[in-house]
Write a protein that holds these residues in place. Sequence first.
Motif, PDB file in Angstrom:
ATOM      1  N   ASP A   1      34.659 -22.157 -38.987  1.00  0.00           N
ATOM      2  CA  ASP A   1      35.313 -21.225 -38.082  1.00  0.00           C
ATOM      3  C   ASP A   1      34.473 -19.953 -38.130  1.00  0.00           C
ATOM      4  N   VAL A   2      33.812 -19.597 -37.027  1.00  0.00           N
ATOM      5  CA  VAL A   2      32.869 -18.480 -37.070  1.00  0.00           C
ATOM      6  C   VAL A   2      33.568 -17.128 -37.045  1.00  0.00           C
ATOM      7  N   GLN A   3      34.871 -17.121 -36.841  1.00  0.00           N
ATOM      8  CA  GLN A   3      35.604 -15.860 -36.882  1.00  0.00           C
ATOM      9  C   GLN A   3      36.009 -15.497 -38.309  1.00  0.00           C
TER      10      GLN A   3
ATOM     11  N   PRO B   1      28.800 -18.835 -28.089  1.00  0.00           N
ATOM     12  CA  PRO B   1      27.976 -19.473 -29.122  1.00  0.00           C
ATOM     13  C   PRO B   1      27.379 -18.420 -30.050  1.00  0.00           C
ATOM     14  N   VAL B   2      27.261 -18.747 -31.324  1.00  0.00           N
ATOM     15  CA  VAL B   2      26.647 -17.818 -32.267  1.00  0.00           C
ATOM     16  C   VAL B   2      25.131 -17.913 -32.151  1.00  0.00           C
ATOM     17  N   SER B   3      24.454 -16.836 -32.508  1.00  0.00           N
ATOM     18  CA  SER B   3      22.991 -16.813 -32.481  1.00  0.00           C
ATOM     19  C   SER B   3      22.451 -17.393 -33.784  1.00  0.00           C
ATOM     20  N   ILE B   4      21.422 -18.212 -33.657  1.00  0.00           N
ATOM     21  CA  ILE B   4      20.870 -18.923 -34.814  1.00  0.00           C
ATOM     22  C   ILE B   4      19.357 -18.772 -34.832  1.00  0.00           C
ATOM     23  N   LYS B   5      18.824 -18.477 -36.007  1.00  0.00           N
ATOM     24  CA  LYS B   5      17.380 -18.460 -36.213  1.00  0.00           C
ATOM     25  C   LYS B   5      17.010 -19.535 -37.230  1.00  0.00           C
ATOM     26  N   THR B   6      15.785 -20.022 -37.118  1.00  0.00           N
ATOM     27  CA  THR B   6      15.299 -21.037 -38.047  1.00  0.00           C
ATOM     28  C   THR B   6      14.468 -20.388 -39.142  1.00  0.00           C
ATOM     29  N   TYR B   7      14.829 -20.656 -40.386  1.00  0.00           N
ATOM     30  CA  TYR B   7      14.078 -20.177 -41.541  1.00  0.00           C
ATOM     31  C   TYR B   7      13.451 -21.374 -42.251  1.00  0.00           C
ATOM     32  N   ARG B   8      12.482 -21.068 -43.094  1.00  0.00           N
ATOM     33  CA  ARG B   8      11.757 -22.120 -43.805  1.00  0.00           C
ATOM     34  C   ARG B   8      11.834 -21.894 -45.312  1.00  0.00           C
ATOM     35  N   MET B   9      12.098 -22.956 -46.048  1.00  0.00           N
ATOM     36  CA  MET B   9      12.032 -22.954 -47.504  1.00  0.00           C
ATOM     37  C   MET B   9      10.838 -23.831 -47.877  1.00  0.00           C
ATOM     38  N   SER B  10       9.836 -23.246 -48.514  1.00  0.00           N
ATOM     39  CA  SER B  10       8.608 -23.997 -48.751  1.00  0.00           C
ATOM     40  C   SER B  10       8.136 -23.852 -50.188  1.00  0.00           C
ATOM     41  N   GLY B  11       7.304 -24.797 -50.591  1.00  0.00           N
ATOM     42  CA  GLY B  11       6.725 -24.823 -51.924  1.00  0.00           C
ATOM     43  C   GLY B  11       5.824 -26.030 -52.017  1.00  0.00           C
ATOM     44  N   PRO B  12       5.299 -26.326 -53.198  1.00  0.00           N
ATOM     45  CA  PRO B  12       4.480 -27.535 -53.349  1.00  0.00           C
ATOM     46  C   PRO B  12       5.265 -28.782 -52.946  1.00  0.00           C
ATOM     47  N   ARG B  13       4.772 -29.509 -51.961  1.00  0.00           N
ATOM     48  CA  ARG B  13       5.393 -30.750 -51.477  1.00  0.00           C
ATOM     49  C   ARG B  13       6.788 -30.508 -50.907  1.00  0.00           C
ATOM     50  N   LEU B  14       7.061 -29.280 -50.472  1.00  0.00           N
ATOM     51  CA  LEU B  14       8.388 -28.927 -49.962  1.00  0.00           C
ATOM     52  C   LEU B  14       8.258 -28.166 -48.654  1.00  0.00           C
ATOM     53  N   ASN B  15       8.924 -28.659 -47.617  1.00  0.00           N
ATOM     54  CA  ASN B  15       8.918 -27.988 -46.322  1.00  0.00           C
ATOM     55  C   ASN B  15      10.272 -28.231 -45.657  1.00  0.00           C
ATOM     56  N   VAL B  16      11.173 -27.272 -45.787  1.00  0.00           N
ATOM     57  CA  VAL B  16      12.547 -27.442 -45.311  1.00  0.00           C
ATOM     58  C   VAL B  16      12.886 -26.337 -44.313  1.00  0.00           C
TER      59      VAL B  16
ATOM     60  N   VAL C   1      22.859 -15.177 -37.153  1.00  0.00           N
ATOM     61  CA  VAL C   1      22.535 -13.757 -37.005  1.00  0.00           C
ATOM     62  C   VAL C   1      23.450 -13.125 -35.956  1.00  0.00           C
ATOM     63  N   GLU C   2      23.597 -11.816 -36.064  1.00  0.00           N
ATOM     64  CA  GLU C   2      24.276 -10.993 -35.056  1.00  0.00           C
ATOM     65  C   GLU C   2      25.764 -11.297 -34.898  1.00  0.00           C
ATOM     66  N   LEU C   3      26.409 -11.819 -35.949  1.00  0.00           N
ATOM     67  CA  LEU C   3      27.866 -11.922 -35.890  1.00  0.00           C
ATOM     68  C   LEU C   3      28.465 -10.523 -36.015  1.00  0.00           C
ATOM     69  N   PRO C   4      29.553 -10.237 -35.326  1.00  0.00           N
ATOM     70  CA  PRO C   4      30.177  -8.912 -35.437  1.00  0.00           C
ATOM     71  C   PRO C   4      30.641  -8.595 -36.858  1.00  0.00           C
ATOM     72  N   ASP C   5      31.073  -9.608 -37.591  1.00  0.00           N
ATOM     73  CA  ASP C   5      31.546  -9.414 -38.956  1.00  0.00           C
ATOM     74  C   ASP C   5      30.440  -9.828 -39.920  1.00  0.00           C
ATOM     75  N   SER C   6      29.785  -8.862 -40.540  1.00  0.00           N
ATOM     76  CA  SER C   6      28.646  -9.159 -41.413  1.00  0.00           C
ATOM     77  C   SER C   6      29.068  -9.929 -42.659  1.00  0.00           C
ATOM     78  N   ALA C   7      30.302  -9.706 -43.133  1.00  0.00           N
ATOM     79  CA  ALA C   7      30.771 -10.421 -44.320  1.00  0.00           C
ATOM     80  C   ALA C   7      30.933 -11.906 -44.015  1.00  0.00           C
ATOM     81  N   VAL C   8      31.473 -12.222 -42.843  1.00  0.00           N
ATOM     82  CA  VAL C   8      31.616 -13.619 -42.432  1.00  0.00           C
ATOM     83  C   VAL C   8      30.237 -14.253 -42.253  1.00  0.00           C
ATOM     84  N   GLN C   9      29.329 -13.519 -41.642  1.00  0.00           N
ATOM     85  CA  GLN C   9      27.969 -14.023 -41.448  1.00  0.00           C
ATOM     86  C   GLN C   9      27.316 -14.352 -42.785  1.00  0.00           C
TER      87      GLN C   9
END
Length: 201
Positions: free
Chosen positions: A103-105, A7-22, A28-36
């Motif tokens: 395809d995560v590869q 399984p790939v590693s996943i972190k949760t990020y937030r996009m926020s603003g006035p009346r916005l919370n996503v 993260v941590e895929l061996p191939d940074s370009a694919v990531q």
Amino acid sequence: MTLFNLPVSIKTYRMSGPRLNVLYPVIVELPDSAVQQQINQLIVGEVKRQIHQQGYPLNPNTELTGYYEIKTNERGVLSLSLYNESYASNTHRWTLQNSLTFDVQTGKLYTLQDLFVHGVDYVQSVSDIVGQQIRDRHIPLQSEFKGIRPNQDFYIADKALVVYFQLEEITAYVYGFQYFPISVYEIQNIINEQPLGTMMY
């Protein structure tokens, strides 16, 4: 087992603003940074597209919240759903759901057509299965079901392809999203090895 089958590693990020919370996932941590980077750019692009589709920030009365669900994260396949809910006073809540399957590869983003052997009439095959489920489940349609779209929304969940319909696409708002899980074994003769075929074993 190769690293890509984990399984790939996943972190949760937030996009926020006035009346916005996503909230949205970041790989993260895929061996191939370009694919990531490619996968993450596609995810963020879809999140922003949903926000724009909901009319933010043009409507000053609209509040948006967003979240996600991971449907599959195994065997080199990542399938997820992004949800975006809008609410304005004197209106009911409106939710968008859009799914991405990678395809995560390689970073490839699969379309529904990609799941099936070239030349197969997958639209008719899937439509027949969905139509039977509609009848078996007595789903109250707004109009006669004439089949899925070639680019119908879908995700992969374990050993099933799940096609679904947006709010009010085939049923009234009160019935919500309509989901139609299809076992990979039911369609094994018409699917490609990647990504659905690998889910059979």
